[in-house]
Motif scaffolding. Structure first.
Motif: not given
Length: 240
Positions: A40-41, A43-44, A46-48, A91-93, A96
């Protein structure tokens, strides 16, 4: 060559390695990487990185075009990998962009003090976005945004409930000063007020017979912290 591959090449990471796969975000390989790291981390992360890829690309291109000791000895070896770690854990988008702001500031200002970098990012990690926005209300831009917002919005009661906690937390981190005064400072304030009073038949007329209330201000470190992460980018001033 795509932007994320360029990043792994810049950092000297084998694109076929576990870390290279995690950075480039090959979705079909994530379960394999998950045997080592939390999927999960990954994936996060990757998205960031995908969200920041244009900014990362511009910065990495600049670094490769103008290599110097700063890039090789500190930025490439410490600051850039540190940014990936921060992105992985955050954790907070909304934070970023702030993390990227900090990395760009380190490069632009040629900061090579690792302790300075760690302290600033440690404090950013401790703060919630709500607390950062509260800190900004003590800036001129933040006050203007709050003034305009108050015309249209009522402050939620839930926000007021945590006001004291946020104030205490910001002060504990050295970002604001709530103006708590010592007894000697209060005494001096009283004497100053009395010395400005005018004698009258009825006693003393209060020209200046007033004890000023302490005011909350941003500390010098708080101002530096705001600049370090370009926190004012979070301020949204409503249109008139």
């Amino acid at each position: 060559m795509d932007n994320l591959t360029s990043l792994t090449n810049f950092l000297g990471i084998d694109s076929d390695s576990a870390l290279g796969i995690s950075i480039e975000g090959a979705v079909d390989q994530i379960p394999l990487v998950g045997k080592i790291l939390n999927s999960l981390k990954i994936r996060a992360l990757q998205q960031k990185i995908k969200y920041l890829e244009l900014r990362i690309q511009r910065l990495s291109d600049t670094l490769m075009e103008r290599p110097d000791d700063f890039v090789g000895e500190f930025f490439k070896a410490r600051a850039f990998p540190f940014m990936l770690d921060q992105l992985l854990e955050e954790q907070q988008e909304e934070k970023t962009d702030l993390i990227m702001n900090g990395i760009e500031y380190i490069y632009e200002q040629r900061i090579t003090e690792e302790n300075k970098m760690l302290i600033h990012f440690d404090i950013l990690k401790e703060l919630r976005v709500t607390e950062i926005k509260h800190l900004l209300t003590y800036t001129s831009e933040g006050r203007e945004a709050e003034r305009r917002k108050s015309k249209f919005e009522e402050v939620p009661e839930s926000d007021l409930k945590y006001y004291d906690y946020i104030e205490n937390h910001l002060e504990k981190l050295g970002l604001i000063d709530n103006g708590v005064r010592s007894s000697s400072e209060v005494q001096q304030d009283v004497f100053s007020a009395l010395s400005n009073a005018l004698p009258t038949k009825g006693g003393m007329k209060g020209r200046g017979l007033r004890i000023s209330a302490p005011q909350t201000i941003i500390t010098p470190f708080g101002r530096e912290f705001i600049q370090f992460f370009e926190l004012k980018s979070l301020i949204q001033i409503p249109a008139n």
